[in-house]
Write an enzyme that holds these catalytic residues in place. Structure first.
Site, short mmCIF file in Angstrom:
data_model
loop_
_atom_site.label_atom_id
_atom_site.label_comp_id
_atom_site.label_asym_id
_atom_site.label_seq_id
_atom_site.Cartn_x
_atom_site.Cartn_y
_atom_site.Cartn_z
N ASP A 429 0.87 -1.15 0.00
CA ASP A 429 0.00 0.00 0.00
C ASP A 429 0.92 1.22 0.00
OD1 ASP A 429 -2.25 1.61 0.47
OD2 ASP A 429 -1.76 1.65 2.58
N LYS A 430 0.41 2.36 -0.37
CA LYS A 430 1.29 3.52 -0.37
C LYS A 430 1.15 4.34 0.91
CE LYS A 430 0.46 7.37 -2.54
NZ LYS A 430 0.74 8.34 -1.47
N LYS A 847 -17.26 16.84 1.09
CA LYS A 847 -15.80 16.72 0.96
C LYS A 847 -15.54 15.34 0.43
CE LYS A 847 -13.61 15.53 4.66
NZ LYS A 847 -13.11 15.56 6.03
N ASP A 1100 -1.43 -0.62 5.93
CA ASP A 1100 -1.66 -0.12 7.28
C ASP A 1100 -3.11 0.16 7.58
OD1 ASP A 1100 -1.93 2.14 5.68
OD2 ASP A 1100 -1.56 3.41 7.40
#
Lengths: 1235, 372
Positions: A429-430, A847, A1100
């Protein structure tokens, strides 16, 4: 943000699979509170709950019969059942069954090889040892249950008409229980009353999922008893809810009043067992699920079991051993038959004559007993012990320990250590994995204008250097976070809590906190505002305030003109200052002063010019933008002022203001300083009044102003301390006059609160006061802090009201929060409906991910014409720039709602909320109905720095022959940028972009790329399919495939996946952007199953959970995003760089150790069995052994057990530093991989 | 198996349903100890094979092993051994007749005399063995067929022998019959040839004195084997028991002249009861004490007088008598010496070959670091 996508994906998965699979369910928070649509069908049965002590006693008895009590029993055995159940459990293992079979075989006289008793010894030893261990474990559990069951809780007793202490185990469904702050919730409780006037209660779910941030729960809405404390006697409601299940994030049902009115119940109303009540003085609730039926207990599943590849291979080898054993025995049987035929009546033969065939048959079984050593049953035991040893060493490795977070590695799966040594594909994952996931607001674009925040960027860069140098960052983290627990402690001192653990817990808490989810580092909080934007905002203020009459009117209205002024003076006890104040109060004077102090005619000119229509539109946008940032989130605000809330929060304006002071504490003054700081930036610091400077000396600065500015001010104005008592009116007007300093609105009463010790926080502790924001996602946090920097401060959240400070309108505004449409999967956005504090109109703020918002804001309601289109275009450009810079982008939009529309929508929403079935779908639909025709306000760029040593780690892993894939939900540009930064993408590498819109195009594209790759980079002789080429990419610049989510969707389909795989195999690395969690797991699944390689997934966040679960080895990073990834992982590390040593050293070691140990084990067994076997040739195949039978029986168990164990745990194949320096050594492992 | 139930969750302490242990132990830093053991820095040594270590090792092994081998071989060769096969399969054999007319039940023993000539005199003590071949004393059921507690003089076992002894447990093989005194197949198949040695010199036939005691292990004789009720009046002690089926005399008449060598502690019996591991074996029969002034067995003609009782034809067995001296390394065994010499020579040879290769092809300055 990614986790929100993930939630959605999960929902889809659930729908697809019909919820058949049990997975770890996302812990709910304010974010996920609404849950995902369409999760499960309600199983036909429902549970009805009525008050136990209430009016319907008879009925209660009838329905509650099958409801479990709150006593828990986690023990597996009781005294009586221990032996049979334990034996049964043990004999479910094949190994023990095999032993048992041998024992029984030995009891057959014709076959008997040894004395009957001897064979039983190993089995007995093993059985007794395990039984002993089980008994001990169970006893420990029993003791634990006992303490839990005997904890005390206050339960309503109808006889005494009061809440009395009872043991947890005596709590029943339908009981009313009362809990205080810091008490642990004994059962799943429906929240009926909270001492908080808005009916809110905070809980901490650390015991449940390890997340330490507070979650909000609210009292069941429309409860008629709202307000006063509930009287259980008169509780006539009846509750219908789901049967107990293990979904932590979902609770559905309704409450039927005696008047047959139904109120929907959802997850927000449920307090879960084993969570802790926080920041709320008293809550009362009705027990809905008790004991083993609580969600916490239902979620209590055992550790995960994964079978390593080596073990699978091992099973096959054991099977070979069995075959070998049988062939040996068969040989012996035939041999014996033939041997027996040669002699007629030898003197040594036992007289009873059996035919050679039968004798051979007997010998066959005898030999199985004799050669039992060959089947290395104890190998499984040994492997488990060895793995425990290996894990012990991995966990004790200093190199895998992070000083900052005080956390090392957690090994959650115990049996796949050696898989770490065979990884071929790594899926990462980044966000939060490669990067810090410490989101910091960097820049924004509003109304089509970019505000680059250069200073802010510079500060970030500086900070980065700082961090490298200073190891003790955790200290600031700690001190920043401990405030909450302080506040809680002060409360529990006031109200003697009966909670068993509260005292001990508190002491530990402070230490614990820094590991919690909410990052409250200074870094994220301090945002240096952009001067350009500030100027505009100040102009905004100037215009609004300078507008002579209006300004003065507003001022007077806010202050309560005379009265408040009088009050102020009386409080200050300084007549002179009052005079000054009143004189300054005059609108004219302030305006004059404004111009003069600014020392810049232009600004006022600009202000006036901006007052024009277009400019005002822009200004409105700016205000709306920051209001949206401050309001549209799920951030929980806590501060030392919180305790006050519970004491004396009255809806009275004045008091609430005073409370604001209480919250702000002495730093109220520092707010003024903020103004001073701002002033400095605008360039008028020279004219700062002495009073401000004086104030600045008094306070501890934490506002948006920088230290530099402050010291400037202080230096230039060596000041008389009496200025502190200067009235706020004066201060305010000056501030406003000077630069239209934001935040001034709240000042008037600050001093007074300071003066008056009766208000809560005047003690020395108050000096620590500080707003603490807690959010589930760091992005939100960053945005709230950014808004705060522009003085749109979120001051507090309480139920359906938000306390916000706005620059334009002085004072603390209460924004009525009408609706929150939480984030979810399909929408990828979050919205709130509020009544605008200034205009009073209904506004929807949204948002969300840029692509979604851009789409929705294409045709806004408001006829803005060409200007709007241009703004949209510009914003899009800026978004692209942000993405290129590796920033995370979010778009903010609004929609002004007509009252009628809103009312119509509200009806639908209410319907959706109260429905029990299909609630999620209806909610989704309803939300989508509202979120249309949005007007784009702007976008934000949030920076997320790379973790330390990420490039080195990735390089090392690549040199080790591991293919690294990055799967991220971010934009393509962002992903490429990050990939460059972390050296995944070298300068020579060629990027292959795969973006296309349709399946056919995708097919063609893949073929094109494939031919391109094949055509350029290689000679003729290279195999196209089949064995993996060592590493072609190591040569001149490899290929890097960049594929976006939509294309990936096509590529993952059956027909195209072959091509995709083939292409990705040729590439050095693959970047998947905009990928959903489901796609992540699909990719991993595809690579894993099609290429049959060993895969590792690291992530994470909750959005990585599915990927982590699918991969052979799942690694979770315990970071900012809660604990879901860690909970579902096999190993949890704290930094990405730890992966290097974990794989290259520990993986390598574990694999070589275990592989060699297994071989060693086979070797010694086969050696010994061969001796026994060859001896048969000279002993007439009679099954006799040349050693003592004890040696034979205890050969594996006792005599040769230790050397393989020691070898498996301690052997060092190659020194650690060599392995670290030469990652290539790692790849020599998988080449000899087991298949 | 021990570790199978290991529960990760419990290690971190009962996650759910657990009030208030979330913070337990949090005060302590989780930082691992920096000890050599925990950080896996224990001293270790891994031999890396290089020419510098391998060549000397080979040379040394060669130089040590070859002399040892030669020593062993010479010693073994100095041991004198003489073997006579008296099975009587061939018609020319003196025992041919006896072998043909054999029967377990014949009361009178058949005697045959086997003459032989010792070319060299035997010095020091000479051990006389009998050897049997193709006799599977290591057969599983045969080996088990004995009752050690009975042999140890246990009275209850004497009257009711262990089941292991079946079918040689009671006379007639029936449970009601008398218990067999040394029960079991081993005892039943006791070697019962009597061997006597005569020296023929100058026409006179002198009997060579054969020691029949001291041939069994001390522990066997004094610990493992004991007569029931001590050594006095064995007849009484063994009353109510039956002799093994194949035996001619009951156990208490094995050596009527010497009470210390009678009954279960008869040394011939003890030697037999210690079963051989291989189907071809030899067992010590007698010892010929060395004489002070003359060789124990002077060279010359001898005659072996065999009372031929033991049938071996049923299993194609052979019977031999072996006369042998011993040395510090035991009986004659050239194998050990040969093995040593072979290994030593191979090592030496390899050393030379490797040295040549090393010398010829190694062009590096340092030969110390050949990567493993």
């Amino acid at each position: 943000m990614e986790r929100l996508h993930w939630l959605g994906q999960r929902c889809q998965q659930m729908v697809d699979q019909g919820g058949a699979r049990g997975w770890y369910s996302a812990p709910d928070g304010p974010l996920g509170a609404g849950g995902c649509p369409a999760t499960c069908r309600l199983s036909g049965k429902r549970r009805t709950v009525i008050a136990r002590r209430g009016p319907y006693q008879a009925e209660y008895r009838a329905i509650s019969r099958e409801y479990q009590g709150n006593a828990i029993r986690t023990t597996k055995y009781s005294l009586l059942t221990f032996i049979p159940i334990n034996l049964f459990q043990q004999f479910r293992r094949v190994a023990n069954l095999y032993f048992l079979f041998l024992v029984l075989l030995n009891w057959v006289p014709a076959v008997e090889a040894f004395q009957k008793e001897i064979t039983m010894v190993p089995l007995l030893v093993v059985l007794i040892a395990i039984a002993f261990k089980d008994a001990l474990e169970d006893y420990r559990r029993y003791l634990f249950d006992k303490t839990v069951n005997h904890s005390l809780v206050r339960v309503y007793c109808s006889k005494q008409k009061a809440y009395i202490d009872q043991h947890w185990q005596d709590v029943r469904v339908g009981d009313f229980i009362r809990l205080s702050c810091n008490e642990i919730i004994p059962a799943d409780v429906l929240l009926l009353y909270s001492s908080d006037p808005r009916g809110i209660c905070y809980i901490e779910t650390a015991n449940l999922d390890g997340e330490t941030n507070l979650k909000q729960r609210r009292v069941v809405s429309d409860l008629p008893l709202q307000g006063s404390e509930l009287t259980p006697e008169s509780f006539y409601c009846r509750i219908e809810c789901e049967n107990p299940n293990n979904d932590l994030g979902r609770f559905r049902g309704y409450m039927e009043h005696s008047s047959k009115v139904r109120v929907g119940l959802h997850n927000d109303n449920l307090l879960l067992r084993s969570c802790t009540v926080r920041n709320t003085q008293t809550v009362v609730g009705l027990v809905v699920y008790a004991g083993h039926e609580t969600k916490a207990m239902k979620n209590n599943s055992g550790p995960r079991y994964k079978q390593s590849r080596l073990e699978k291979r091992l099973n096959r080898d054991v099977l070979w051993c069995v075959i070998l054993l049988f062939s040996m025995c068969l040989t012996a049987a035939i041999g014996h038959g033939l041997w027996l035929q040669r002699w007629t009546d030898p003197i040594y033969s036992i007289a009873e004559q059996v035919s050679p065939t039968l004798a051979g048959f007997y010998v066959f079984w005898t030999m199985i007993i004799v050669l039992q050593v060959l089947i290395p049953i104890s190998l499984y035991v040994s492997i488990e012990i060895v793995k425990l040893g290996q894990i012990y060493f991995i966990q004790n490795d200093l190199a895998l320990y992070s000083e900052q977070l005080d956390s090392g590695i957690q090994c959650r799966a115990l049996n796949i250590t050696e898989d770490l040594g065979q990884i071929q594909y790594l899926f990462s994952d980044k966000t939060g994995t490669l990067t810090e996931n410490k989101m910091v607001f960097q820049c924004c674009t509003i109304h089509g204008v970019q505000y680059p925040h250069t200073q802010n960027a510079r500060r970030l860069a500086l900070y980065e250097e700082d961090v490298a140098g200073v190891p003790g960052r955790s200290l600031t983290l700690r001190s920043g976070c401990s405030v909450r627990s302080l506040s809680c402690r002060s409360m529990s001192c006031g109200h003697s809590s009966t909670s068993l653990h509260s005292l001990t817990r508190e002491e530990e808490e402070e230490e614990e906190e820094p590991q919690g989810g909410a990052p409250c580092s200074r870094m994220a909080k301090e945002v240096i505002p952009d001067p350009e934007l500030l100027k505009k905002m100040s102009c905004l203020q100037a215009t609004s305030l300078c507008g002579a009459e209006a300004c003065c009117l507003q001022a007077t209205s806010l202050c309560g003109a005379e009265a408040s002024c009088l009050q102020a003076t009386s409080l200050c006890g300084a007549e002179a200052s009052c005079v000054q104040a009143t004189s300054l109060c005059g609108a004219e004077a302030s305006c004059v002063q404004a111009t003069s102090l600014c020392g810049a005619e232009a600004s006022c000119l600009q202000a006036t010019s901006l007052c024009g229509a277009e400019a005002s539109l822009e200004l409105n946008s700016i205000v709306d933008f920051f209001l949206a940032l401050a309001v549209c989130n799920s951030v929980v605000v806590s501060s030392s002022g919180r305790a006050c809330h519970t004491h004396a929060d009255l809806p009275h304006n004045l008091t609430s203001r005073l409370l604001a002071q209480g919250e702000a504490g002495p730093r109220g003054v520092s707010g003024a300083l903020g103004a001073a700081g701002v002033q400095g930036e605008v360039g008028s610091s020279t004219t700062a009044t002495p009073s401000q400077a004086g104030a600045s000396r008094e306070s501890t600065q934490l506002g948006p102003g920088t230290d530099l500015v402050r010291s400037n001010v202080a230096l230039e104005n060596p000041r008389d301390p009496t200025a502190v008592v200067l009235t706020d009116m004066g201060n305010r007007e000056e501030g406003v006059g000077a630069v239209g300093a934001p935040n001034v609105g709240t000042e008037p009463l600050r001093v007074s609160s300071l003066e008056d010790p009766a208000f809560c926080h005047s003690g020395p502790t108050a000096a620590n006061e500080q707003l603490i924001y807690e959010a589930e996602s760091p992005d939100e946090l960053a945005l709230v802090h950014a808004a705060r920097a522009y003085n749109c401060t979120l001051r507090g959240r309480s139920g359906d009201e938000l306390a916000v400070e706005l620059p334009g309108a002085a004072g603390r505004l209460h924004v009525r929060l009408l609706h929150v449409l939480p984030f979810d999967c399909t929408r990828r956005r979050m919205s709130v409906v509020v009544r605008h504090p200034l205009t009073g109109r209904l506004v929807l703020y949204t948002k969300g991910a840029d692509s979604v918002i851009m789409e929705l804001s294409e045709h806004p309601d408001v006829p803005a014409g060409e200007g709007y289109v241009k703004i949209r275009e510009q914003t899009q450009n800026h978004l692209d720039v942000y993405a290129r810079d590796g920033l995370r982008t979010l778009c903010i939009a609004q929609r002004v709602l007509e009252e009628d529309d809103y009312r119509a929508w509200q009806k639908g929403q209410l319907l959706a909320e109260t429905s029990i079935e299909n609630r999620e779908e209806l909610l989704l639909e309803s939300a989508q109905r509202l979120e249309t025709n949005l007007t784009l306000l702007g976008a934000t760029g949030i920076v997320d720095r790379l973790q330390e040593e990420v490039p080195e780690t990735i390089e090392a892993l690549q040199r080790a022959g591991i293919k690294v894939w990055v799967l991220t939900g971010d934009k393509q540009e962002t992903a490429v940028n990050i990939a460059c930064a972390c050296k995944l993408l070298g300068p020579d590498d060629q990027i292959l972009n795969a973006n296309c819109g349709s399946k056919d195009a995708c097919d063609a594209l893949l073929q094109d790329l494939l031919s391109e790759v094949r055509g350029t980079g290689e000679g003729p002789g290279r195999p196209t399919l089949g064995e993996d080429k060592a590493l072609p990419a190591a040569a001149v610049g490899g290929f890097v495939l960049v594929i976006d989510g939509r294309t990936l969707e096509w590529a993952l389909q059956d027909e195209l996946k072959g091509g995709f795989l083939e292409l990705s195999r040729q590439c050095k690395a693959v970047l998947c952007c905009r990928s959903t969690p489901l796609q992540k797991s699909q990719v991993v699944q595809l690579v894993r199953s099609q290429l049959s390689v060993m895969t590792l997934a690291i992530g994470d966040g909750a959005n990585d959970v599915s990927m982590i679960q699918v991969a052979d080895v799942g690694i979770g990073i315990s970071g900012q995003e809660g604990m879901q990834a860690v909970m579902s992982s096999d190993f949890a590390i704290s930094r990405f760089k730890h992966l290097r040593k974990l794989l290259l050293v520990h993986g390598h070691w574990c694999y070589s150790r275990l592989a060699n140990m297994i071989l060693y084990f086979f070797y010694k067994n086969v050696m010994y069995v061969n001796l026994l076997f060859w001896y048969q040739f000279i002993s007439g195949f009679s099954g006799s052994v040349m050693t003592n039978s004890w040696i034979l029986i205890l050969f594996n168990l006792l005599f040769t057990s230790v050397p393989p164990l020691v070898y498996g745990v301690l052997d060092r194949h190659t020194p650690a530093d060599t392995l670290m320096e030469r990652p290539e050594l790692y790849s020599s492992r998988p080449s000899s991989k087991v298949k | 198996m021990m570790a199978s139930g290991y529960n990760a969750k419990e290690e971190d302490g009962h996650h759910s349903g657990a009030p208030g242990n979330g913070g337990a132990g949090a005060v302590k830093s989780k930082k691992p100890d920096n000890t050599a053991f925990k950080q896996q820095r224990l001293p270790a040594w891994q031999p890396i094979l290089t020419a510098g270590t391998v060549l000397p090792a080979f040379f040394v092994i060669g130089l040590i092993f070859i002399p040892i081998g030669i020593g062993l071989f010479v010693t073994s060769n100095n041991i004198k051994e003489f073997e006579i096969d008296y099975t009587g399969i061939e018609a020319s054999s003196p025992c041919y007749n006896c072998a043909q007319n054999y029967s377990w039940n014949s009361t009178s023993s058949c005697t045959c005399k086997v003459p032989f000539t010792l070319e060299q005199p035997f010095e020091s003590n000479v051990f006389m063995y009998y050897g049997l071949s193709n006799f599977y004393q290591n057969h599983r059921r045969y080996v088990k067929s004995r009752d050690d507690s009975q042999l140890n003089g246990d009275l209850t076992s004497l009257k009711s022998p262990s089941k292991e002894c079946d079918p040689y447990r009671t006379s007639d093989g029936l449970p009601i019959g008398l218990p067999i005194a040394p029960c079991g197949a081993i005892a039943n198949s006791l070697f019962n040839d009597t061997l006597e040695l005569y020296h023929l010199s100058n026409g006179t036939r002198t009997a060579v004195v054969l020691m029949k005691k001291g041939i069994a292990w001390w522990t066997d004789k004094h610990v493992k084997f004991r007569n029931p009720g001590g050594n006095d009046n064995l007849t009484l002690a063994f009353q109510g028991t039956s002799k093994p089926v194949n035996w001619r005399t009951p156990v208490f008449e094995l050596d009527p002249n010497d009470p210390d060598n009678n009954g279960f502690i008869n040394e011939d019996f003890i030697v037999w009861m210690r079963t051989a591991a291989l189907p071809t074996f030899r067992k010590l029969y007698r010892i010929i004490q060395k004489k002070v002034d003359a060789p124990t067995l002077a060279s010359g003609k001898y005659e072996l007088e065999v009372s031929y009782n033991y049938p071996v034809r049923s299993f194609d067995g052979r019977k031999r008598v072996i006369l042998s001296t011993i040395s510090w390394m035991g009986g004659k065994n050239p194998f050990l010496g040969i093995a040593y010499i072979t290994v030593g020579s191979v090592c030496f040879f390899l050393a030379v070959v490797l040295l040549i290769i090393h010398h010829k092809y190694d062009n590096r300055c340092s030969s110390a670091d050949i990567p493993n």
